[in-house]
Write a protein that holds these residues in place. Sequence first.
Motif, PDB file in Angstrom:
ATOM      1  N   ILE A   1       0.844  -1.203   0.000  1.00  0.00           N
ATOM      2  CA  ILE A   1       0.000   0.000   0.000  1.00  0.00           C
ATOM      3  C   ILE A   1       0.872   1.243   0.000  1.00  0.00           C
ATOM      4  N   HIS A   2       1.889   1.269   0.869  1.00  0.00           N
ATOM      5  CA  HIS A   2       2.813   2.410   0.912  1.00  0.00           C
ATOM      6  C   HIS A   2       3.428   2.682  -0.459  1.00  0.00           C
ATOM      7  N   ALA A   3       3.772   1.605  -1.176  1.00  0.00           N
ATOM      8  CA  ALA A   3       4.500   1.732  -2.434  1.00  0.00           C
ATOM      9  C   ALA A   3       3.611   2.074  -3.624  1.00  0.00           C
ATOM     10  N   GLY A   4       2.297   2.121  -3.397  1.00  0.00           N
ATOM     11  CA  GLY A   4       1.381   2.466  -4.480  1.00  0.00           C
ATOM     12  C   GLY A   4       1.016   1.304  -5.378  1.00  0.00           C
ATOM     13  N   TYR A   5       1.208   0.070  -4.903  1.00  0.00           N
ATOM     14  CA  TYR A   5       0.895  -1.103  -5.705  1.00  0.00           C
ATOM     15  C   TYR A   5      -0.557  -1.558  -5.573  1.00  0.00           C
ATOM     16  N   VAL A   6      -1.298  -0.942  -4.658  1.00  0.00           N
ATOM     17  CA  VAL A   6      -2.688  -1.325  -4.427  1.00  0.00           C
ATOM     18  C   VAL A   6      -3.593  -0.212  -4.939  1.00  0.00           C
ATOM     19  N   ASP A   7      -4.674  -0.591  -5.587  1.00  0.00           N
ATOM     20  CA  ASP A   7      -5.640   0.374  -6.125  1.00  0.00           C
ATOM     21  C   ASP A   7      -6.000   1.400  -5.044  1.00  0.00           C
ATOM     22  N   PRO A   8      -5.739   2.688  -5.305  1.00  0.00           N
ATOM     23  CA  PRO A   8      -6.010   3.728  -4.297  1.00  0.00           C
ATOM     24  C   PRO A   8      -7.442   3.717  -3.792  1.00  0.00           C
ATOM     25  N   ALA A   9      -8.367   3.310  -4.622  1.00  0.00           N
ATOM     26  CA  ALA A   9      -9.771   3.279  -4.193  1.00  0.00           C
ATOM     27  C   ALA A   9      -9.967   2.302  -3.041  1.00  0.00           C
ATOM     28  N   ARG A  10      -9.218   1.204  -3.055  1.00  0.00           N
ATOM     29  CA  ARG A  10      -9.316   0.238  -1.959  1.00  0.00           C
ATOM     30  C   ARG A  10      -8.592   0.750  -0.723  1.00  0.00           C
ATOM     31  N   ALA A  11      -7.453   1.400  -0.928  1.00  0.00           N
ATOM     32  CA  ALA A  11      -6.678   1.902   0.209  1.00  0.00           C
ATOM     33  C   ALA A  11      -7.332   3.119   0.844  1.00  0.00           C
TER      34      ALA A  11
ATOM     35  N   GLY B   1     -11.051   1.402   7.100  1.00  0.00           N
ATOM     36  CA  GLY B   1     -11.367   0.058   7.567  1.00  0.00           C
ATOM     37  C   GLY B   1     -10.227  -0.891   7.301  1.00  0.00           C
ATOM     38  N   ILE B   2     -10.498  -1.958   6.563  1.00  0.00           N
ATOM     39  CA  ILE B   2      -9.492  -2.986   6.277  1.00  0.00           C
ATOM     40  C   ILE B   2      -9.313  -3.122   4.765  1.00  0.00           C
ATOM     41  N   CYS B   3      -8.066  -3.057   4.322  1.00  0.00           N
ATOM     42  CA  CYS B   3      -7.728  -3.292   2.922  1.00  0.00           C
ATOM     43  C   CYS B   3      -7.051  -4.670   2.833  1.00  0.00           C
ATOM     44  N   THR B   4      -7.654  -5.562   2.082  1.00  0.00           N
ATOM     45  CA  THR B   4      -7.080  -6.894   1.924  1.00  0.00           C
ATOM     46  C   THR B   4      -6.123  -6.894   0.741  1.00  0.00           C
ATOM     47  N   VAL B   5      -4.845  -7.124   1.044  1.00  0.00           N
ATOM     48  CA  VAL B   5      -3.801  -7.158   0.013  1.00  0.00           C
ATOM     49  C   VAL B   5      -3.545  -8.618  -0.333  1.00  0.00           C
ATOM     50  N   ARG B   6      -3.674  -8.926  -1.612  1.00  0.00           N
ATOM     51  CA  ARG B   6      -3.477 -10.298  -2.072  1.00  0.00           C
ATOM     52  C   ARG B   6      -2.033 -10.430  -2.571  1.00  0.00           C
ATOM     53  N   ILE B   7      -1.245 -11.223  -1.858  1.00  0.00           N
ATOM     54  CA  ILE B   7       0.199 -11.324  -2.080  1.00  0.00           C
ATOM     55  C   ILE B   7       0.542 -12.672  -2.709  1.00  0.00           C
ATOM     56  N   TRP B   8       1.349 -12.631  -3.768  1.00  0.00           N
ATOM     57  CA  TRP B   8       1.911 -13.861  -4.314  1.00  0.00           C
ATOM     58  C   TRP B   8       3.314 -14.025  -3.738  1.00  0.00           C
ATOM     59  N   GLN B   9       3.500 -15.054  -2.908  1.00  0.00           N
ATOM     60  CA  GLN B   9       4.788 -15.302  -2.293  1.00  0.00           C
ATOM     61  C   GLN B   9       5.648 -16.064  -3.310  1.00  0.00           C
ATOM     62  N   ALA B  10       6.567 -15.333  -3.948  1.00  0.00           N
ATOM     63  CA  ALA B  10       7.269 -15.876  -5.106  1.00  0.00           C
ATOM     64  C   ALA B  10       8.292 -16.947  -4.756  1.00  0.00           C
TER      65      ALA B  10
ATOM     66  N   HIS C   1      -4.656  -8.578   5.774  1.00  0.00           N
ATOM     67  CA  HIS C   1      -5.785  -7.692   6.061  1.00  0.00           C
ATOM     68  C   HIS C   1      -5.245  -6.491   6.841  1.00  0.00           C
ATOM     69  N   VAL C   2      -4.984  -5.408   6.099  1.00  0.00           N
ATOM     70  CA  VAL C   2      -4.261  -4.256   6.628  1.00  0.00           C
ATOM     71  C   VAL C   2      -5.223  -3.128   6.983  1.00  0.00           C
ATOM     72  N   PRO C   3      -5.165  -2.595   8.209  1.00  0.00           N
ATOM     73  CA  PRO C   3      -6.032  -1.468   8.564  1.00  0.00           C
ATOM     74  C   PRO C   3      -5.596  -0.197   7.835  1.00  0.00           C
ATOM     75  N   VAL C   4      -6.560   0.544   7.305  1.00  0.00           N
ATOM     76  CA  VAL C   4      -6.269   1.778   6.564  1.00  0.00           C
ATOM     77  C   VAL C   4      -7.229   2.878   6.998  1.00  0.00           C
TER      78      VAL C   4
ATOM     79  N   ALA D   1      -4.093   5.788   3.914  1.00  0.00           N
ATOM     80  CA  ALA D   1      -2.796   5.397   4.462  1.00  0.00           C
ATOM     81  C   ALA D   1      -2.942   4.190   5.378  1.00  0.00           C
ATOM     82  N   VAL D   2      -1.860   3.457   5.530  1.00  0.00           N
ATOM     83  CA  VAL D   2      -1.830   2.327   6.455  1.00  0.00           C
ATOM     84  C   VAL D   2      -1.880   2.839   7.883  1.00  0.00           C
ATOM     85  N   VAL D   3      -2.726   2.244   8.689  1.00  0.00           N
ATOM     86  CA  VAL D   3      -2.781   2.569  10.112  1.00  0.00           C
ATOM     87  C   VAL D   3      -1.724   1.732  10.827  1.00  0.00           C
TER      88      VAL D   3
END
Length: 397
Positions: free
Chosen positions: A116-126, A130-139, A148-151, A155-157
């Motif tokens: 979220i900090h880096a701008g990789y998540v759709d700003p509308a979701r961030a 409440g809670i922004c769910t970031v879907r991560i591919w662990q490479a 499930h990140v509080p925002v 911005a990230v809380v």
Amino acid sequence: MKHIPQIKIPATYMRGGTSKGVFFRLEDLPEAARVPGVARDRLLQRVIGSPDPYAKQTDGMGGATSSTSKCVILSPSSRPDHDVDYLYGQVAIEEDFVDWSGNCGNLSTAAGAFAIHAGYVDPARADANGICTVRIWQANIGKTILAHVPVADGAVVEAGDFELDGVTFPAAEIVLEFLDPSDEGEGEGGGALFPTGNLIDVLDVPGVGALPATLITAGIPTVFVNAQDIGFAGTELQPAVNGDKALLARLEDIRVAGALAMGLIRTAEEAATRQHTPKIAWVAPPQDYLSSAGKPIAAGDIDVNVRAMSMGKLHHAMMGTASVAIATAAAIPGTLVNQAAGGGAREVVRFGHPSGTLRVGAQARQVDGQWTVTRAVMSRSARILMEGWVRVPQGSF
């Protein structure tokens, strides 16, 4: 003498769970380090300050422990329905290598926040409060993690009242879900939760003899043994283990025997450059002890005691990926972890570790006689400690 300037690279220094690491956006790395290989490894080693024969990492960002000798690279995901690809490198402190063989569960928390900090998540979701769910591919291991990140206000809380043993100050809670967390595996049992097909194996360990062990791949490949079988109580703290070279060598022999049985390595010599996986942990029934901070831990407040090694030393708390392995093994009747926790089926386990306690959930089931794990859930927190640039000498990678 000719002046050779240092190279500046945008970076963020973050705590995630009980670990710390240097985070990079892939596009910010020098071109040679944007792909796997020697240049990338050398860059990350120089950032962290390794290899360091003094084992202090004074000339780098590392903290001279396995929990603080870490780097993360994030990029927009190449996978459908994911936000980011998350690549984790465990930088050896004294030795000359970077281990890419597994994930860091603690820094998975920070990966969600950093996305979220880096701008990789759709700003509308961030932007939603409440809670922004970031879907991560662990490479590293090819798995999906949901953070499930509080925002609030885009911005990230980070501030909050969630307390995590092993972390001094409270912060905002981030819930992690590890989906289908069994490792893909590399040996004959590749893809299996139990690579050998057994809930308990007997390892032939040089200098130790026949040793019962549960070998599991959930979260991270892990070798579980009974504390009493290796002369432990299960309540050990770091000083009792990390200063004893003979003991550390014996634990490494057990880890190597487990790695061979799991098919992760073909020869014992290969283990020297694969220290991140598998982990070795020992388990014991609940009993009272004092944490490393002097906090009383009551046997009645935990289901099992667990201690785990990371990069050759007893971990000060518990690795997030090993926590997934603990929860999964505890959920399956017949494993050493389940037996130490009192037996029976369970979906949640609360275990004691050197810094305190942790509660982790896992859902496991049998399909056609084979155990599988569908998800594991735990809570952590994350915080930016510093952001800007790291500098490395020109020509160091």
